[in-house]
Design a protein around this motif. Sequence first.
Motif, PDB file in Angstrom:
ATOM      1  N   ALA A  72       0.826  -1.202   0.000  1.00  0.00           N
ATOM      2  CA  ALA A  72       0.000   0.000   0.000  1.00  0.00           C
ATOM      3  C   ALA A  72       0.865   1.258   0.000  1.00  0.00           C
ATOM      4  CB  ALA A  72      -0.935  -0.006   1.214  1.00  0.00           C
ATOM      5  N   ARG A  73       1.974   1.240   0.751  1.00  0.00           N
ATOM      6  CA  ARG A  73       2.843   2.415   0.782  1.00  0.00           C
ATOM      7  C   ARG A  73       3.490   2.653  -0.582  1.00  0.00           C
ATOM      8  NH1 ARG A  73       6.099   0.767   6.096  1.00  0.00           N
ATOM      9  NH2 ARG A  73       5.023  -1.195   5.629  1.00  0.00           N
ATOM     10  N   VAL A  74       3.949   1.590  -1.225  1.00  0.00           N
ATOM     11  CA  VAL A  74       4.558   1.749  -2.546  1.00  0.00           C
ATOM     12  C   VAL A  74       3.499   2.204  -3.554  1.00  0.00           C
ATOM     13  CG1 VAL A  74       5.725   0.545  -4.425  1.00  0.00           C
ATOM     14  CG2 VAL A  74       6.392   0.101  -2.054  1.00  0.00           C
ATOM     15  N   SER A  75       2.294   1.649  -3.473  1.00  0.00           N
ATOM     16  CA  SER A  75       1.218   2.069  -4.372  1.00  0.00           C
ATOM     17  C   SER A  75       0.867   3.538  -4.153  1.00  0.00           C
ATOM     18  CB  SER A  75      -0.024   1.205  -4.152  1.00  0.00           C
ATOM     19  OG  SER A  75       0.231  -0.149  -4.501  1.00  0.00           O
ATOM     20  N   SER A  76       0.944   3.996  -2.897  1.00  0.00           N
ATOM     21  CA  SER A  76       0.638   5.397  -2.630  1.00  0.00           C
ATOM     22  C   SER A  76       1.655   6.320  -3.299  1.00  0.00           C
ATOM     23  CB  SER A  76       0.594   5.660  -1.122  1.00  0.00           C
ATOM     24  OG  SER A  76       1.885   5.603  -0.541  1.00  0.00           O
ATOM     25  N   LEU A  77       2.919   5.889  -3.370  1.00  0.00           N
ATOM     26  CA  LEU A  77       3.926   6.675  -4.088  1.00  0.00           C
ATOM     27  C   LEU A  77       3.573   6.772  -5.567  1.00  0.00           C
ATOM     28  CD1 LEU A  77       7.212   5.279  -2.502  1.00  0.00           C
ATOM     29  CD2 LEU A  77       6.126   7.469  -2.021  1.00  0.00           C
ATOM     30  N   ASP A  78       3.074   5.666  -6.117  1.00  0.00           N
ATOM     31  CA  ASP A  78       2.657   5.640  -7.514  1.00  0.00           C
ATOM     32  C   ASP A  78       1.588   6.707  -7.761  1.00  0.00           C
ATOM     33  OD1 ASP A  78       1.954   5.011 -10.076  1.00  0.00           O
ATOM     34  OD2 ASP A  78       1.232   2.999  -9.634  1.00  0.00           O
ATOM     35  N   PHE A  79       0.520   6.673  -6.964  1.00  0.00           N
ATOM     36  CA  PHE A  79      -0.574   7.630  -7.152  1.00  0.00           C
ATOM     37  C   PHE A  79      -0.126   9.055  -6.845  1.00  0.00           C
ATOM     38  CE2 PHE A  79      -3.113   3.719  -6.017  1.00  0.00           C
ATOM     39  CZ  PHE A  79      -3.582   3.514  -7.293  1.00  0.00           C
ATOM     40  N   LEU A  80       0.735   9.212  -5.832  1.00  0.00           N
ATOM     41  CA  LEU A  80       1.162  10.546  -5.434  1.00  0.00           C
ATOM     42  C   LEU A  80       1.952  11.230  -6.545  1.00  0.00           C
ATOM     43  CD1 LEU A  80       1.304  12.645  -3.143  1.00  0.00           C
ATOM     44  CD2 LEU A  80       3.415  11.539  -2.389  1.00  0.00           C
ATOM     45  N   PHE A  81       2.903  10.517  -7.142  1.00  0.00           N
ATOM     46  CA  PHE A  81       3.706  11.122  -8.205  1.00  0.00           C
ATOM     47  C   PHE A  81       2.895  11.278  -9.482  1.00  0.00           C
ATOM     48  CE2 PHE A  81       7.156  10.197  -5.373  1.00  0.00           C
ATOM     49  CZ  PHE A  81       8.134  11.105  -5.705  1.00  0.00           C
ATOM     50  N   ALA A  82       2.100  10.252  -9.810  1.00  0.00           N
ATOM     51  CA  ALA A  82       1.341  10.296 -11.059  1.00  0.00           C
ATOM     52  C   ALA A  82       0.347  11.453 -11.065  1.00  0.00           C
ATOM     53  CB  ALA A  82       0.622   8.971 -11.285  1.00  0.00           C
ATOM     54  N   TYR A  83      -0.337  11.674  -9.918  1.00  0.00           N
ATOM     55  CA  TYR A  83      -1.347  12.730  -9.853  1.00  0.00           C
ATOM     56  C   TYR A  83      -0.794  14.034  -9.287  1.00  0.00           C
ATOM     57  CZ  TYR A  83      -4.864   9.159 -10.782  1.00  0.00           C
ATOM     58  OH  TYR A  83      -5.598   8.158 -11.356  1.00  0.00           O
ATOM     59  N   GLY A  84       0.247  13.948  -8.462  1.00  0.00           N
ATOM     60  CA  GLY A  84       0.748  15.126  -7.774  1.00  0.00           C
ATOM     61  C   GLY A  84       1.398  16.143  -8.691  1.00  0.00           C
ATOM     62  N   PHE A  85       2.065  15.672  -9.755  1.00  0.00           N
ATOM     63  CA  PHE A  85       2.746  16.593 -10.648  1.00  0.00           C
ATOM     64  C   PHE A  85       1.864  17.079 -11.797  1.00  0.00           C
ATOM     65  CE2 PHE A  85       6.339  14.755  -8.452  1.00  0.00           C
ATOM     66  CZ  PHE A  85       7.221  15.811  -8.359  1.00  0.00           C
ATOM     67  N   ALA A  86       0.697  16.478 -11.968  1.00  0.00           N
ATOM     68  CA  ALA A  86      -0.197  16.912 -13.040  1.00  0.00           C
ATOM     69  C   ALA A  86      -0.617  18.373 -12.894  1.00  0.00           C
ATOM     70  CB  ALA A  86      -1.422  15.995 -13.103  1.00  0.00           C
ATOM     71  N   PRO A  87      -0.993  18.841 -11.681  1.00  0.00           N
ATOM     72  CA  PRO A  87      -1.344  20.264 -11.574  1.00  0.00           C
ATOM     73  C   PRO A  87      -0.191  21.196 -11.934  1.00  0.00           C
ATOM     74  CG  PRO A  87      -2.139  19.045  -9.658  1.00  0.00           C
ATOM     75  CD  PRO A  87      -1.244  18.116 -10.423  1.00  0.00           C
ATOM     76  N   VAL A  88       1.048  20.766 -11.641  1.00  0.00           N
ATOM     77  CA  VAL A  88       2.203  21.587 -12.004  1.00  0.00           C
ATOM     78  C   VAL A  88       2.290  21.724 -13.523  1.00  0.00           C
ATOM     79  CG1 VAL A  88       4.708  21.809 -11.850  1.00  0.00           C
ATOM     80  CG2 VAL A  88       3.417  20.880  -9.921  1.00  0.00           C
ATOM     81  N   GLY A  89       2.133  20.598 -14.223  1.00  0.00           N
ATOM     82  CA  GLY A  89       2.157  20.642 -15.674  1.00  0.00           C
ATOM     83  C   GLY A  89       1.041  21.493 -16.247  1.00  0.00           C
ATOM     84  N   LEU A  90      -0.169  21.347 -15.666  1.00  0.00           N
ATOM     85  CA  LEU A  90      -1.307  22.136 -16.148  1.00  0.00           C
ATOM     86  C   LEU A  90      -1.065  23.630 -15.972  1.00  0.00           C
ATOM     87  CD1 LEU A  90      -4.230  19.951 -14.744  1.00  0.00           C
ATOM     88  CD2 LEU A  90      -3.648  20.266 -17.150  1.00  0.00           C
ATOM     89  N   ALA A  91      -0.382  23.987 -14.869  1.00  0.00           N
ATOM     90  CA  ALA A  91      -0.124  25.398 -14.609  1.00  0.00           C
ATOM     91  C   ALA A  91       0.955  25.970 -15.521  1.00  0.00           C
ATOM     92  CB  ALA A  91       0.276  25.594 -13.147  1.00  0.00           C
ATOM     93  N   LEU A  92       1.895  25.130 -15.976  1.00  0.00           N
ATOM     94  CA  LEU A  92       3.039  25.631 -16.744  1.00  0.00           C
ATOM     95  C   LEU A  92       2.831  25.601 -18.255  1.00  0.00           C
ATOM     96  CD1 LEU A  92       6.020  24.048 -14.759  1.00  0.00           C
ATOM     97  CD2 LEU A  92       5.168  26.396 -14.648  1.00  0.00           C
ATOM     98  N   ILE A  93       1.931  24.745 -18.732  1.00  0.00           N
ATOM     99  CA  ILE A  93       1.803  24.561 -20.180  1.00  0.00           C
ATOM    100  C   ILE A  93       1.337  25.837 -20.868  1.00  0.00           C
ATOM    101  CG2 ILE A  93       0.457  23.396 -21.969  1.00  0.00           C
ATOM    102  CD1 ILE A  93       2.780  21.756 -20.886  1.00  0.00           C
ATOM    103  N   ALA A  94       0.319  26.491 -20.323  1.00  0.00           N
ATOM    104  CA  ALA A  94      -0.213  27.697 -20.975  1.00  0.00           C
ATOM    105  C   ALA A  94       0.831  28.812 -21.056  1.00  0.00           C
ATOM    106  CB  ALA A  94      -1.474  28.176 -20.253  1.00  0.00           C
ATOM    107  N   PRO A  95       1.546  29.139 -19.957  1.00  0.00           N
ATOM    108  CA  PRO A  95       2.608  30.156 -20.098  1.00  0.00           C
ATOM    109  C   PRO A  95       3.705  29.744 -21.079  1.00  0.00           C
ATOM    110  CG  PRO A  95       2.058  29.817 -17.790  1.00  0.00           C
ATOM    111  CD  PRO A  95       1.353  28.751 -18.560  1.00  0.00           C
ATOM    112  N   ALA A  96       4.043  28.434 -21.083  1.00  0.00           N
ATOM    113  CA  ALA A  96       5.068  27.974 -22.022  1.00  0.00           C
ATOM    114  C   ALA A  96       4.596  28.124 -23.459  1.00  0.00           C
ATOM    115  CB  ALA A  96       5.422  26.514 -21.731  1.00  0.00           C
TER     116      ALA A  96
END
Length: 410
Positions: free
Chosen positions: A348-372
Amino acid sequence: MTTTPNTTGPFRSRRSPLLQPTFARLWCATTASGLATWAMPFILGLAVLHGSLTAVGLGLVLATRTAGFLVAVPLGGLLADRYSRRSVVLWSGLAAAIATPVLAAGLGTSVTLMAVAAAVVGVGQGACRPAFQALTAEVVAPDDRQQANAALTFSVRGVTFLAPGLTALLATVTGPQTLLLITAGLWLAAALLPRAGTAAPSPRPARAPFHVEFVEGLTEARRHTWFLAGLGALTVVIALGYSSTSVLLPLASGDHYGTEAVLAGALTAYTGGALIGALLVSRWKPRAQGWWALFGLGLYALAPLSLVFPVGAVWVFAAYAIVGLGVELFNVPWFTAAQREVAPDKLARVSSLDFLFAYGFAPVGLALIAPAAQAFGPQNVLLACAALCVLAPALAALAPGARDFRTRRA
């Protein structure tokens, strides 16, 4: 672990896990939670149209839900490895079920109350994800897990396909508050339906402080080089590929084709391809399955490439269908390999890392794509994202164990 010999090539004919009552209940629970998760933004969007919620309020409520999700994912992984996975699913589902009527009560009266309730819903959603993943490994035999994971991901894609239409249909006969109460019932079903596995539970080690157990999960993840490499590739594809297409597909739909129909058609084609991919990978077990999975992940490059030039709507639809198929070609073997290779008491802990990285960085990408896109031009951004969507899985394929998603034992 003893496996059944494969006498029919890469395709096996086995009894479906859905015919097993314990997994069928788990499948229904995950489907209910997925439907509640995907329906909520559409319901709140309808509330904006009805005038009971502002666009700013909608953004705040969805942001707090996402924040609650990201905070709860690692915590849910810790709790699911420390206590019963079934109990974590129960309490996380109940938290979301109880908070949703509060969210409905705040509609039209208090955005602050809605934001707090949405954060609790996000906590329930985030905590149950790694617990569901670990519970699947408990209730399904090792040889049946690929088919079980394919059934789970099929339900996720089906929900994303049906949730908007069902929500819009129900909205013709009732209001947003009633629709939110229906999602509370779905969360209640997600909490109460699953059952623990029939096999004896894995022995729990002596409890340690939470930060120590979190570090143990990181250490276990580092032991599987293929997992870290694949997670890095997945994070790049979601943060850049998914984000670039999410932001720029609506623009390309209007600028290149002059209609929003291309946007709707591309998303429908993606979901259709994913459904086909889930059906395919439920039976297909090729040699070098890890490389095939990373190849499927790399196919995401077709999505941004199809938006660079006005190549025709049909080609955009075809590209998105292939991308959807490729994503499931990765997802199902990825989840199955983690359930097979990771120590059961740390899954469960390893799976949580999977979900955390997969979903956690998506908002960062969404915020940066338009200015880029404004700084460098949409075409250059799309080409760069497509190149990285190919490069990241290709580099991950070079990691030890990536060929079959297996960890070499000393």
